[in-house]
Design an enzyme around this catalytic site. Structure first.
Site, PDB file in Angstrom:
ATOM      1  N   ARG A 151      -9.030  29.161  37.988  1.00 27.93           N
ATOM      2  CA  ARG A 151      -9.874  28.014  38.001  1.00 27.93           C
ATOM      3  C   ARG A 151      -9.120  26.675  38.611  1.00 27.93           C
ATOM      4  O   ARG A 151      -9.236  25.727  38.177  1.00 27.93           O
ATOM      5  CB  ARG A 151     -10.536  27.690  36.802  1.00 27.93           C
ATOM      6  CG  ARG A 151     -11.672  28.474  35.985  1.00 27.93           C
ATOM      7  CD  ARG A 151     -12.877  28.755  37.073  1.00 27.93           C
ATOM      8  NE  ARG A 151     -13.861  29.652  36.447  1.00 27.93           N
ATOM      9  CZ  ARG A 151     -13.782  31.057  36.378  1.00 27.93           C
ATOM     10  NH1 ARG A 151     -13.082  31.595  37.076  1.00 27.93           N
ATOM     11  NH2 ARG A 151     -14.787  31.626  35.837  1.00 27.93           N
ATOM     12  N   SER A 186     -19.679  27.494  32.751  1.00 24.49           N
ATOM     13  CA  SER A 186     -18.908  27.142  31.449  1.00 24.49           C
ATOM     14  C   SER A 186     -18.236  25.820  31.827  1.00 24.49           C
ATOM     15  O   SER A 186     -17.952  25.233  32.864  1.00 24.49           O
ATOM     16  CB  SER A 186     -17.505  28.015  31.891  1.00 24.49           C
ATOM     17  OG  SER A 186     -18.032  29.440  31.830  1.00 24.49           O
ATOM     18  N   GLU A 228     -13.476  22.558  32.618  1.00 23.94           N
ATOM     19  CA  GLU A 228     -13.425  23.206  33.993  1.00 23.94           C
ATOM     20  C   GLU A 228     -14.441  22.376  35.025  1.00 23.94           C
ATOM     21  O   GLU A 228     -14.000  22.084  36.139  1.00 23.94           O
ATOM     22  CB  GLU A 228     -14.282  24.329  34.058  1.00 23.94           C
ATOM     23  CG  GLU A 228     -14.234  25.069  35.435  1.00 23.94           C
ATOM     24  CD  GLU A 228     -15.179  26.313  35.184  1.00 23.94           C
ATOM     25  OE1 GLU A 228     -15.064  27.308  34.484  1.00 23.94           O
ATOM     26  OE2 GLU A 228     -16.247  26.249  36.023  1.00 23.94           O
TER      27      GLU A 228
HETATM   28  P1  FAD Z   1     -19.954  20.765  43.550  1.00 25.68           P
HETATM   29  O1  FAD Z   1     -20.287  20.825  42.262  1.00 25.68           O
HETATM   30  O2  FAD Z   1     -20.992  20.346  44.551  1.00 25.68           O
HETATM   31  O3  FAD Z   1     -18.461  20.585  43.868  1.00 25.68           O
HETATM   32  C1  FAD Z   1     -17.693  20.734  42.913  1.00 25.68           C
HETATM   33  C2  FAD Z   1     -16.124  19.833  43.386  1.00 25.68           C
HETATM   34  O4  FAD Z   1     -15.885  20.061  44.522  1.00 25.68           O
HETATM   35  C3  FAD Z   1     -16.408  18.451  43.176  1.00 25.68           C
HETATM   36  O5  FAD Z   1     -15.389  17.632  42.869  1.00 25.68           O
HETATM   37  C4  FAD Z   1     -16.744  17.960  44.918  1.00 25.68           C
HETATM   38  O6  FAD Z   1     -16.520  16.746  45.277  1.00 25.68           O
HETATM   39  C5  FAD Z   1     -15.838  19.112  45.491  1.00 25.68           C
HETATM   40  N1  FAD Z   1     -16.292  19.453  46.746  1.00 25.68           N
HETATM   41  C6  FAD Z   1     -17.307  20.303  47.059  1.00 25.68           C
HETATM   42  N2  FAD Z   1     -17.618  20.775  48.051  1.00 25.68           N
HETATM   43  C7  FAD Z   1     -16.257  20.544  48.694  1.00 25.68           C
HETATM   44  C8  FAD Z   1     -15.649  20.776  50.150  1.00 25.68           C
HETATM   45  N3  FAD Z   1     -16.425  21.334  51.100  1.00 25.68           N
HETATM   46  N4  FAD Z   1     -14.391  20.154  50.208  1.00 25.68           N
HETATM   47  C9  FAD Z   1     -13.688  19.644  49.277  1.00 25.68           C
HETATM   48  N5  FAD Z   1     -14.377  19.476  48.145  1.00 25.68           N
HETATM   49  C10 FAD Z   1     -15.409  19.856  47.770  1.00 25.68           C
HETATM   50  N6  FAD Z   1     -17.801  29.151  38.399  1.00 25.68           N
HETATM   51  C11 FAD Z   1     -16.916  30.295  38.397  1.00 25.68           C
HETATM   52  O7  FAD Z   1     -16.156  30.254  38.995  1.00 25.68           O
HETATM   53  N7  FAD Z   1     -17.607  31.508  37.831  1.00 25.68           N
HETATM   54  C12 FAD Z   1     -18.783  31.633  37.330  1.00 25.68           C
HETATM   55  O8  FAD Z   1     -19.091  32.819  37.109  1.00 25.68           O
HETATM   56  C13 FAD Z   1     -19.605  30.742  37.454  1.00 25.68           C
HETATM   57  N8  FAD Z   1     -20.867  30.586  36.937  1.00 25.68           N
HETATM   58  C14 FAD Z   1     -21.623  29.460  36.841  1.00 25.68           C
HETATM   59  C15 FAD Z   1     -23.168  29.672  36.470  1.00 25.68           C
HETATM   60  C16 FAD Z   1     -23.877  28.544  36.479  1.00 25.68           C
HETATM   61  C17 FAD Z   1     -25.226  28.616  35.626  1.00 25.68           C
HETATM   62  C18 FAD Z   1     -23.354  27.404  37.065  1.00 25.68           C
HETATM   63  C19 FAD Z   1     -24.422  26.273  36.892  1.00 25.68           C
HETATM   64  C20 FAD Z   1     -22.185  27.286  37.326  1.00 25.68           C
HETATM   65  C21 FAD Z   1     -21.333  28.398  37.276  1.00 25.68           C
HETATM   66  N9  FAD Z   1     -19.936  28.131  38.050  1.00 25.68           N
HETATM   67  C22 FAD Z   1     -19.108  29.148  37.980  1.00 25.68           C
HETATM   68  C23 FAD Z   1     -19.288  27.110  38.529  1.00 25.68           C
HETATM   69  C24 FAD Z   1     -19.868  26.657  39.932  1.00 25.68           C
HETATM   70  O9  FAD Z   1     -20.889  27.548  40.235  1.00 25.68           O
HETATM   71  C25 FAD Z   1     -18.629  26.795  40.929  1.00 25.68           C
HETATM   72  O10 FAD Z   1     -17.498  25.804  40.680  1.00 25.68           O
HETATM   73  C26 FAD Z   1     -19.074  26.636  42.347  1.00 25.68           C
HETATM   74  O11 FAD Z   1     -18.019  26.711  43.025  1.00 25.68           O
HETATM   75  C27 FAD Z   1     -19.468  24.867  42.565  1.00 25.68           C
HETATM   76  O12 FAD Z   1     -19.842  24.827  43.783  1.00 25.68           O
HETATM   77  P2  FAD Z   1     -20.715  23.386  44.203  1.00 25.68           P
HETATM   78  O13 FAD Z   1     -20.892  23.631  45.734  1.00 25.68           O
HETATM   79  O14 FAD Z   1     -21.850  23.345  43.481  1.00 25.68           O
HETATM   80  O15 FAD Z   1     -19.804  22.389  43.882  1.00 25.68           O
HETATM   81  N1  EPU Z   2     -17.876  34.890  23.644  1.00 29.82           N
HETATM   82  C1  EPU Z   2     -17.903  34.476  22.336  1.00 29.82           C
HETATM   83  N2  EPU Z   2     -19.049  33.692  22.035  1.00 29.82           N
HETATM   84  C2  EPU Z   2     -19.870  33.167  23.268  1.00 29.82           C
HETATM   85  C3  EPU Z   2     -19.675  33.892  24.575  1.00 29.82           C
HETATM   86  C4  EPU Z   2     -18.734  34.742  24.612  1.00 29.82           C
HETATM   87  O1  EPU Z   2     -17.286  34.954  21.356  1.00 29.82           O
HETATM   88  O2  EPU Z   2     -20.683  32.595  22.882  1.00 29.82           O
HETATM   89  C5  EPU Z   2     -16.667  35.910  23.690  1.00 29.82           C
HETATM   90  C6  EPU Z   2     -16.945  37.329  23.268  1.00 29.82           C
HETATM   91  O3  EPU Z   2     -15.791  38.073  22.724  1.00 29.82           O
HETATM   92  C7  EPU Z   2     -16.985  38.013  25.044  1.00 29.82           C
HETATM   93  C8  EPU Z   2     -16.013  36.961  25.634  1.00 29.82           C
HETATM   94  O4  EPU Z   2     -16.244  35.788  25.116  1.00 29.82           O
HETATM   95  O5  EPU Z   2     -16.779  39.192  24.945  1.00 29.82           O
HETATM   96  C9  EPU Z   2     -16.062  36.937  27.083  1.00 29.82           C
HETATM   97  O6  EPU Z   2     -17.545  36.488  27.418  1.00 29.82           O
HETATM   98  P1  EPU Z   2     -18.015  36.417  28.938  1.00 29.82           P
HETATM   99  O7  EPU Z   2     -17.946  37.534  29.725  1.00 29.82           O
HETATM  100  O8  EPU Z   2     -19.398  35.636  29.001  1.00 29.82           O
HETATM  101  O9  EPU Z   2     -17.044  35.535  29.616  1.00 29.82           O
HETATM  102  P2  EPU Z   2     -16.458  34.074  29.217  1.00 29.82           P
HETATM  103  O10 EPU Z   2     -15.034  34.070  29.146  1.00 29.82           O
HETATM  104  O11 EPU Z   2     -17.177  33.288  28.385  1.00 29.82           O
HETATM  105  C10 EPU Z   2     -15.867  33.704  31.883  1.00 29.82           C
HETATM  106  C11 EPU Z   2     -15.919  32.474  32.898  1.00 29.82           C
HETATM  107  C12 EPU Z   2     -17.445  32.885  33.242  1.00 29.82           C
HETATM  108  C13 EPU Z   2     -17.692  33.902  34.022  1.00 29.82           C
HETATM  109  C14 EPU Z   2     -17.632  34.908  33.176  1.00 29.82           C
HETATM  110  C15 EPU Z   2     -17.789  36.623  33.489  1.00 29.82           C
HETATM  111  C16 EPU Z   2     -14.455  30.831  32.375  1.00 29.82           C
HETATM  112  C17 EPU Z   2     -14.291  29.580  31.884  1.00 29.82           C
HETATM  113  N3  EPU Z   2     -15.946  31.239  32.538  1.00 29.82           N
HETATM  114  O12 EPU Z   2     -16.589  33.177  30.932  1.00 29.82           O
HETATM  115  O13 EPU Z   2     -17.681  31.698  34.664  1.00 29.82           O
HETATM  116  O14 EPU Z   2     -19.019  34.300  34.565  1.00 29.82           O
HETATM  117  O15 EPU Z   2     -16.389  34.827  32.440  1.00 29.82           O
HETATM  118  O16 EPU Z   2     -16.497  36.764  34.356  1.00 29.82           O
HETATM  119  O17 EPU Z   2     -13.390  31.431  32.710  1.00 29.82           O
HETATM  120  C18 EPU Z   2     -17.992  29.489  34.955  1.00 29.82           C
HETATM  121  O18 EPU Z   2     -16.516  29.280  35.499  1.00 29.82           O
HETATM  122  O19 EPU Z   2     -18.706  28.573  35.146  1.00 29.82           O
HETATM  123  C19 EPU Z   2     -18.386  30.675  34.668  1.00 29.82           C
HETATM  124  C20 EPU Z   2     -19.739  30.714  34.009  1.00 29.82           C
END
Ligand code: FAD
Ligand code: EPU
Length: 338
Positions: free
Chosen positions: A164, A239, A334
């Site tokens: 991240r 997250s 994050e």
């Molecule tokens: P924004 O929120 O628009 O911007 C984020 C930051 O980047 C801001 O500081 C902005 O100024 C900067 N920025 C945006 N575009 C640019 C650019 N072109 N150049 C320079 N800076 C820029 N993330 C994960 O890693 N894994 C996941 O599994 C995951 N699951 C998610 C699930 C949900 C339901 C949600 C809501 C979010 C999740 N995220 C996850 C977080 C998010 O999707 C990612 O961080 C994504 O890359 C953000 O993209 P955005 O365009 O919406 O960013």
């Molecule tokens: N867990 C709990 N309680 C909960 C959820 C999870 O105890 O409420 C524990 C369980 O042991 C579970 C483990 O956490 O097995 C892992 O859970 P999960 O697979 O949901 O992953 P996470 O670590 O909670 C991370 C990323 C997610 C990404 C998933 C899947 C971060 C901060 N988050 O979540 O990314 O989608 O793995 O790979 O690393 C995001 O970055 O916004 C995001 C959603």
């Protein structure tokens, strides 16, 4: 340049925070992005780059120019017998891009299905899920240097990707706007990776032993939809916290207390689940006024009804304090707090 004034950003951030920006412009090309930055410099107005708004928490109005990135386009170039280079403009929606790749049988990106946001933002925090991070399929990116207004190419090494994390969250913060990203994907002999969590189980239930890219993507979408709240229904930014890395001693102490705590070794120590700690602190599913901690995923903070960014920020601080007091682990956000 199409300039709007004093508009609400509520529909431009997935938390649904109703804050305002003094100026707003939507850019559909690299030329428009460059013009917007030049305008902000000439008029001495700070700017904020916005993609899909899925990783930001607005805690106040933004008094400068919000530059919304909406540039589109996907191009391919053959790399070798087994690989293709696929380049997407920064404003392409990430999941649309992933689905486009799968439809064309380009492999390696399928585990990142359904992550919200733009392609151009994906490198900022090296998005990751289900055993894959973009660093694993990254080739290079082009970014606008906001000082010189010239384009620069960044290699994998220059991006300094971490968990991240990247150059653009550290030394490069505020200095570059990512314009396009190129990925190196497979055209055959795909490396299918179904080892994370329940993916294999879900495929087994459907009697799938040799899954296609589409089947892996569908299984991941199914898992994500069952755990994570849809921002269209309930405001959130995924997250809110990163999973922390702690030292072995700390891990052993915690594991004595919670034998079901899992740890994943990395170069700096042992990574543990922040959601696990938040859950053990009895915070999972709790509501605090207009916001709260999601009932199915303790890492996700949610906006139930018109919470302010400040309220959500205060909740995040409350969680950090409680987890720190109970487990001596300091959680880090994050989400980008603005
Ligand atoms: P924004 O929120 O628009 O911007 C984020 C930051 O980047 C801001 O500081 C902005 O100024 C900067 N920025 C945006 N575009 C640019 C650019 N072109 N150049 C320079 N800076 C820029 N993330 C994960 O890693 N894994 C996941 O599994 C995951 N699951 C998610 C699930 C949900 C339901 C949600 C809501 C979010 C999740 N995220 C996850 C977080 C998010 O999707 C990612 O961080 C994504 O890359 C953000 O993209 P955005 O365009 O919406 O960013
Ligand atoms: N867990 C709990 N309680 C909960 C959820 C999870 O105890 O409420 C524990 C369980 O042991 C579970 C483990 O956490 O097995 C892992 O859970 P999960 O697979 O949901 O992953 P996470 O670590 O909670 C991370 C990323 C997610 C990404 C998933 C899947 C971060 C901060 N988050 O979540 O990314 O989608 O793995 O790979 O690393 C995001 O970055 O916004 C995001 C959603």
């Amino acid at each position: 340049m199409n300039l709007q004034e004093n508009i609400s950003l509520k529909s431009y951030n997935t938390f649904g925070i109703n804050c305002k920006t003094k100026y707003f412009t939507e850019c559909f090309s690299i030329k428009e992005i460059t013009e917007a930055v030049a305008f902000s410099k000439q008029n001495n107005i700070p700017f904020l780059v916005l993609g899909g708004g899925s990783n930001v928490l607005f805690t106040k109005d933004f008094l400068g120019l919000t530059i919304k990135i909406n540039s589109k386009g996907i191009y391919t170039e053959k790399n070798d017998e087994n690989h293709i280079l696929v380049t997407a403009q920064a404003g392409e929606n990430w999941n649309d891009f992933v689905q486009h790749c799968i439809n064309n049988e380009y492999g390696g990106i399928e585990n990142l299905s359904l992550i919200p946001g733009n392609v151009g933002t994906a490198p900022i925090q090296n998005i990751g899920a289900y055993g894959l991070e973009i660093k694993d399929i990254f080739y290079e990116l082009k970014a606008l240097n906001v000082e010189t207004l010239l384009e620069e190419v960044f290699s994998l090494k220059q991006c300094k990707f971490g968990y991240r994390d990247s150059f653009f969250k550290n030394e490069g913060k505020g200095k570059y706007i990512i314009l396009s990203v190129t990925f190196r994907l497979t055209t055959k002999n795909h490396n299918i990776n179904t080892s994370y969590g329940d993916i294999t189980q879900i495929l087994n239930k459907q009697n799938i032993t040799k899954p296609t890219l589409r089947q892996v993507s569908d299984a991941i979408i199914h898992i994500r939809e069952s755990k994570l709240p849809n921002p269209k229904e309930i405001g959130n930014a995924g997250s809110f916290f990163k999973n922390p890395t702690i030292n072995t001693e700390q891990f052993n102490t915690l594991q004595q207390k919670f034998p079901d705590l899992k740890g994943y070794e990395n170069a700096n120590g042992i990574k543990i689940s922040a959601a696990f700690l938040i859950e053990k602190a009895n915070l999972k599913g709790k509501r605090f006024g207009n916001c709260g901690i999601h009932e199915k995923q303790a890492l996700v903070l949610v906006n139930y009804s018109d919470a302010t960014g400040q309220e959500i920020y205060e909740l995040s601080q409350h969680i950090i304090n409680i987890v720190n007091k109970e487990f001596n682990v300091l959680l880090q956000a994050e989400v980008n707090v603005i």
